[in-house]
Enzyme design. Structure first.
Site, PDB file in Angstrom:
ATOM      1  N   ASP A   1      42.170  37.653  42.331  1.00 53.42           N
ATOM      2  CA  ASP A   1      41.323  38.791  42.698  1.00 53.42           C
ATOM      3  C   ASP A   1      42.127  40.037  43.073  1.00 53.42           C
ATOM      4  OD1 ASP A   1      40.336  36.111  43.348  1.00 53.42           O
ATOM      5  OD2 ASP A   1      38.477  37.090  43.948  1.00 53.42           O
TER       6      ASP A   1
ATOM      7  N   GLU B   1      36.840  41.562  40.573  1.00 47.80           N
ATOM      8  CA  GLU B   1      35.573  41.770  41.279  1.00 47.80           C
ATOM      9  C   GLU B   1      35.715  42.489  42.620  1.00 47.80           C
ATOM     10  OE1 GLU B   1      33.247  38.839  42.959  1.00 47.80           O
ATOM     11  OE2 GLU B   1      34.771  38.350  44.426  1.00 47.80           O
TER      12      GLU B   1
ATOM     13  N   ASN C   1      31.038  36.892  42.707  1.00 48.00           N
ATOM     14  CA  ASN C   1      29.833  37.230  43.465  1.00 48.00           C
ATOM     15  C   ASN C   1      29.703  38.719  43.772  1.00 48.00           C
ATOM     16  OD1 ASN C   1      32.130  36.410  45.213  1.00 48.00           O
ATOM     17  ND2 ASN C   1      30.781  37.061  46.877  1.00 48.00           N
ATOM     18  N   HIS C   2      30.796  39.490  43.660  1.00 49.11           N
ATOM     19  CA  HIS C   2      30.731  40.932  43.911  1.00 49.11           C
ATOM     20  C   HIS C   2      30.578  41.749  42.626  1.00 49.11           C
ATOM     21  CE1 HIS C   2      31.403  40.816  48.210  1.00 49.11           C
ATOM     22  NE2 HIS C   2      32.444  40.010  48.040  1.00 49.11           N
TER      23      HIS C   2
END
Length: 271
Positions: free
Chosen positions: A8, A39, A67-68
């Site tokens: 990430d 993300e 999820n973002h």
């Protein structure tokens, strides 16, 4: 073939280091393909079209998310037209974008990239195992595609490990994202699939999983939210996973963690 997956990318510090290092790593490690999870690239929450294009220009071939993915609302408007930006495959039917894609490499070779999101301590999406199975049923490693990566974005190490064993022998690499902490379990599973529970993040590790320390500490110690989370802006460390595969089978011959930068003990795969 040689592949690099970057964990990430968090905020400006992570983006800056990734943009600097990806072109150098492509040359130094003789990489055929680079995937990065983006993300958290836009101020820690989501990704913008501008940031995605900068990463592509630097040598990232595909950007995965989690999820973002929808935190920057503009993503809804361009994800359908940008096939190199993918979201978790187990979002409900009708969600914009794609959860997997086949991408061309040199000499007619192809790579299948699958992004899935876990459900333990996460949003209750569709079954990630069934969705990954449905996608794998369309392809055959070493025959129709020469490399398959599964980015499993999740909280629970057990769920990520289960995905690794579920895919063993059928994909080149299963790697976890979302936890922002690199795990020390890089390995090749019994069936020949490379695996690491979490690649870690590309960001400032003098932080709480990439965020400036003040607000997380406030919330943990006093249970009061006083401000938005903001990314830590100190020098970043680049974390990821390097995999070398067998040209005939697509299975892993070697996996090594990559850590490069300011704070963690560095480990650079041999060329």
């Amino acid at each position: 073939m040689r592949f690099l997956y970057l964990g990430d990318i968090v905020g400006r510090s992570g983006r800056k280091l990734a943009l600097e290092q990806v072109p150098l790593l492509r040359d130094q490690l003789r990489l055929d393909f680079v995937v990065a999870n983006g993300e958290n690239a836009a101020a820690g929450f989501g990704i913008t079209e501008k940031i995605a294009q900068e990463l592509f220009a630097a040598g990232v071939d595909v950007i995965t998310t989690g999820n973002h993915v929808w935190d920057q609302k503009e993503t809804l408007g361009y994800i359908n037209s940008e096939k190199r930006l993918i979201r978790p495959i187990n979002f409900p039917k009708g969600t914009p974008g794609m959860g997997a894609g086949v991408f061309e490499l040199s000499r007619g070779r192809k790579a299948l990239i699958i992004n899935a999101m876990g459900r333990i301590f996460m949003d209750p999406l569709d079954d990630p195992f069934a969705c990954v199975e449905a996608e794998l049923s369309k392809h055959r490693l070493g025959v129709t595609v020469q490399f398959i990566l599964v980015d499993i974005h999740g909280e629970a190490t057990s769920e990520k490990m289960a995905m690794g064993h579920f895919c063993d022998g059928r994909v080149s690499l299963v790697v976890g994202s979302h936890s922002h902490v690199p795990t020390a379990d890089a390995q090749i599973l019994d069936g020949g699939t490379a695996y690491q529970t979490d690649a870690g993040m590309c960001g400032d590790y003098n932080s709480v999983i990439g965020m400036d320390k003040a607000e997380p500490l406030q919330r943990f110690t006093r249970k009061i939210a006083t401000a938005r989370f903001t990314p830590a802006l100190g020098p970043a460390t680049l974390c990821g996973v390097f995999v070398e595969t067998d040209d005939k089978t697509g299975l892993a011959r070697r996996i090594e963690p990559l850590r490069l930068g300011a704070r963690l003990h560095e480990h650079l795969p041999t060329g």
